[in-house]
Design an enzyme around this catalytic site. Structure first.
Site, PDB file in Angstrom:
ATOM      1  N   HIS A   1       0.813  -1.209   0.000  1.00 45.71           N
ATOM      2  CA  HIS A   1       0.000   0.000   0.000  1.00 45.71           C
ATOM      3  C   HIS A   1       0.851   1.265   0.000  1.00 45.71           C
ATOM      4  O   HIS A   1       0.319   2.372   0.140  1.00 45.71           O
ATOM      5  CB  HIS A   1      -0.943   0.003   1.205  1.00 45.71           C
ATOM      6  CG  HIS A   1      -2.062  -0.975   1.070  1.00 45.71           C
ATOM      7  ND1 HIS A   1      -1.860  -2.332   1.076  1.00 45.71           N
ATOM      8  CD2 HIS A   1      -3.400  -0.788   0.886  1.00 45.71           C
ATOM      9  CE1 HIS A   1      -3.018  -2.951   0.917  1.00 45.71           C
ATOM     10  NE2 HIS A   1      -3.966  -2.044   0.799  1.00 45.71           N
TER      11      HIS A   1
ATOM     12  N   ASP B   1      -4.533  -3.039  12.377  1.00 46.85           N
ATOM     13  CA  ASP B   1      -4.941  -2.658  11.026  1.00 46.85           C
ATOM     14  C   ASP B   1      -5.251  -3.951  10.281  1.00 46.85           C
ATOM     15  O   ASP B   1      -4.344  -4.712   9.945  1.00 46.85           O
ATOM     16  CB  ASP B   1      -3.804  -1.889  10.339  1.00 46.85           C
ATOM     17  CG  ASP B   1      -4.143  -1.462   8.915  1.00 46.85           C
ATOM     18  OD1 ASP B   1      -5.275  -1.709   8.467  1.00 46.85           O
ATOM     19  OD2 ASP B   1      -3.253  -0.886   8.253  1.00 46.85           O
ATOM     20  N   MET B   2      -6.525  -4.214  10.048  1.00 47.98           N
ATOM     21  CA  MET B   2      -6.900  -5.512   9.494  1.00 47.98           C
ATOM     22  C   MET B   2      -8.027  -5.387   8.491  1.00 47.98           C
ATOM     23  O   MET B   2      -8.905  -4.537   8.616  1.00 47.98           O
ATOM     24  CB  MET B   2      -7.330  -6.461  10.613  1.00 47.98           C
ATOM     25  CG  MET B   2      -8.477  -5.949  11.454  1.00 47.98           C
ATOM     26  SD  MET B   2      -8.993  -7.097  12.754  1.00 47.98           S
ATOM     27  CE  MET B   2      -9.946  -8.257  11.788  1.00 47.98           C
TER      28      MET B   2
ATOM     29  N   TRP C   1     -18.060 -17.034   8.873  1.00 47.58           N
ATOM     30  CA  TRP C   1     -19.311 -16.251   8.897  1.00 47.58           C
ATOM     31  C   TRP C   1     -19.199 -15.007   9.773  1.00 47.58           C
ATOM     32  O   TRP C   1     -19.906 -14.027   9.555  1.00 47.58           O
ATOM     33  CB  TRP C   1     -20.471 -17.135   9.363  1.00 47.58           C
ATOM     34  CG  TRP C   1     -20.216 -17.862  10.648  1.00 47.58           C
ATOM     35  CD1 TRP C   1     -20.454 -17.418  11.913  1.00 47.58           C
ATOM     36  CD2 TRP C   1     -19.643 -19.174  10.791  1.00 47.58           C
ATOM     37  NE1 TRP C   1     -20.081 -18.353  12.847  1.00 47.58           N
ATOM     38  CE2 TRP C   1     -19.575 -19.459  12.184  1.00 47.58           C
ATOM     39  CE3 TRP C   1     -19.185 -20.130   9.891  1.00 47.58           C
ATOM     40  CZ2 TRP C   1     -19.074 -20.649  12.689  1.00 47.58           C
ATOM     41  CZ3 TRP C   1     -18.677 -21.328  10.396  1.00 47.58           C
ATOM     42  CH2 TRP C   1     -18.626 -21.571  11.778  1.00 47.58           C
ATOM     43  N   LYS C   2     -18.306 -15.021  10.748  1.00 45.65           N
ATOM     44  CA  LYS C   2     -18.160 -13.856  11.614  1.00 45.65           C
ATOM     45  C   LYS C   2     -17.561 -12.674  10.849  1.00 45.65           C
ATOM     46  O   LYS C   2     -18.044 -11.537  10.951  1.00 45.65           O
ATOM     47  CB  LYS C   2     -17.304 -14.208  12.825  1.00 45.65           C
ATOM     48  CG  LYS C   2     -17.933 -15.276  13.712  1.00 45.65           C
ATOM     49  CD  LYS C   2     -17.046 -15.614  14.896  1.00 45.65           C
ATOM     50  CE  LYS C   2     -17.683 -16.707  15.753  1.00 45.65           C
ATOM     51  NZ  LYS C   2     -16.851 -17.075  16.921  1.00 45.65           N
TER      52      LYS C   2
ATOM     53  N   GLY D   1       1.125  -3.833  15.909  1.00 41.04           N
ATOM     54  CA  GLY D   1       1.946  -2.631  15.777  1.00 41.04           C
ATOM     55  C   GLY D   1       3.370  -2.811  16.234  1.00 41.04           C
ATOM     56  O   GLY D   1       4.236  -2.004  15.896  1.00 41.04           O
TER      57      GLY D   1
END
Length: 339
Positions: A45, A177-178, A229-230, A309
């Site tokens: 990114h 950050d996910m 599914w979560k 982090g």
């Protein structure tokens, strides 16, 4: 990978953003956000994403001259319109405004519509943590994640960022950050380009089998949601909150072409604890939690358990000392653009 001094990378990105039409402080900040993302090891990114950023400027999906404006709200929660400006600049401004509202009200939020890809979402978590506030922020995306029980992508991988400030540690903040997919599409592309297997299954192949083959997942477009599914459910409600609070587009309304993924919706929340909690008490709680984490017995003694982090800080130090790793092709492309 090559290694280049951070200052050289940043300078080249400044020149490149200026060539794309940005100027002054906006060019410097945009370049800084791309450079620090690469410095911190989120290569997919940072520099590697910059060519697509340039492509979207060229095709009109990003308006380099647009800046976000306030459109509604007069208390702790506000709506803003990003006017399709550069996503990282819009997101930085939105988090800055959420922090200012939190200073005033204890909690502050900005719901941002009509913006673009924010690049590394963690940047805005670090921004808040450095300001000494807690933060939650998320974005929706183009449809790139199948809902649980489906074979076609109707959800976004809708990244979520949560930041816990630890000002007494000299910057060792906790920043999660996910994405809602087990691996982001940037990570899949990186594994695929390197011919590497994923460490755990990241999606399905064209035959419907779970696989660690990143290229097969890219081909099938069946990335795996975190928690099955979560993660699917969490992706859905994050999209609903972002679109409904901002008044912007939902995932199913966002262009499916990655080079034209624009008009996304985002939410930035900041919490300033200074009015109700002592910094020493917060530090004691955080230290206790992280110390208990360190007592966990690792599967591999050579790889101790880390908090979100922690690895970022290690990579940051290493890359500033040794030079920032860059892939040869995007680095050559950037140099050609910036001169």
């Amino acid at each position: 990978m090559l290694r280049v001094p951070y200052d050289d990378l940043y300078a080249a990105l400044v020149r490149a953003t200026e060539r794309l039409g940005l100027s002054g402080e906006r060019a410097a900040l945009c370049a800084h956000l791309f450079a620090e993302t690469t410095r911190d090891g989120v290569y997919t990114h940072g520099l590697n994403r910059f060519p697509r950023f340039a492509e979207m400027v060229a095709n009109g999906s990003i308006d380099v001259n647009a800046e976000p404006t306030h459109i509604a709200g007069d208390a702790a929660l506000e709506r803003w319109d990003g006017h399709l400006g550069p996503g990282n600049l819009n997101a930085h401004a939105a988090m800055e405004r959420a922090i200012a509202l939190a200073r005033q009200f204890g909690i502050g939020g900005v719901a941002l519509a009509n913006t673009n890809h924010w690049m590394r979402g963690g940047s805005y978590g670090w921004q808040a943590a450095e300001a000494g506030v807690f933060a939650l922020c998320w974005t929706n995306t183009l449809p790139n994640l199948p809902a649980w029980g489906a074979t076609t992508p109707t959800l976004g991988n809708n990244p979520l960022v949560i930041a816990v400030p630890r000002p007494e540690t000299g910057g060792r903040h906790v920043v999660l950050d996910m994405a809602m997919s087990q691996f982001s599409y940037g990570a899949l592309a990186s594994y695929s380009a390197g011919g590497k297997e994923l460490p755990v299954p990241g999606g399905y192949d064209s035959a419907g089998n779970l696989t660690t083959d990143a290229a097969a997942i890219e081909a099938s477009k069946r990335a795996l949601a975190i928690g099955y599914w979560k993660g699917s459910g969490l992706s859905l409600v994050l999209d609903m909150l972002a679109a409904m609070l901002s008044g912007g587009l939902a995932t199913h309304e966002i262009p499916r072409d990655p080079a034209r993924e624009s008009g996304v919706s985002q939410v930035f929340l900041a919490i300033d604890p200074s009015s109700f909690a002592a910094r020493a008490d917060l530090a004691r709680i955080a230290d206790g939690i992280l110390e208990s984490l360190r007592l966990a017995i690792p599967v591999d003694p050579a790889h101790p358990v880390r908090y979100p982090g922690e690895h970022t800080l290690q990579l940051r130090e290493e890359n500033l000392r040794l030079g920032v790793p860059v892939d040869a092709a995007p680095w050559a492309w950037l140099q050609a653009l910036s001169f």
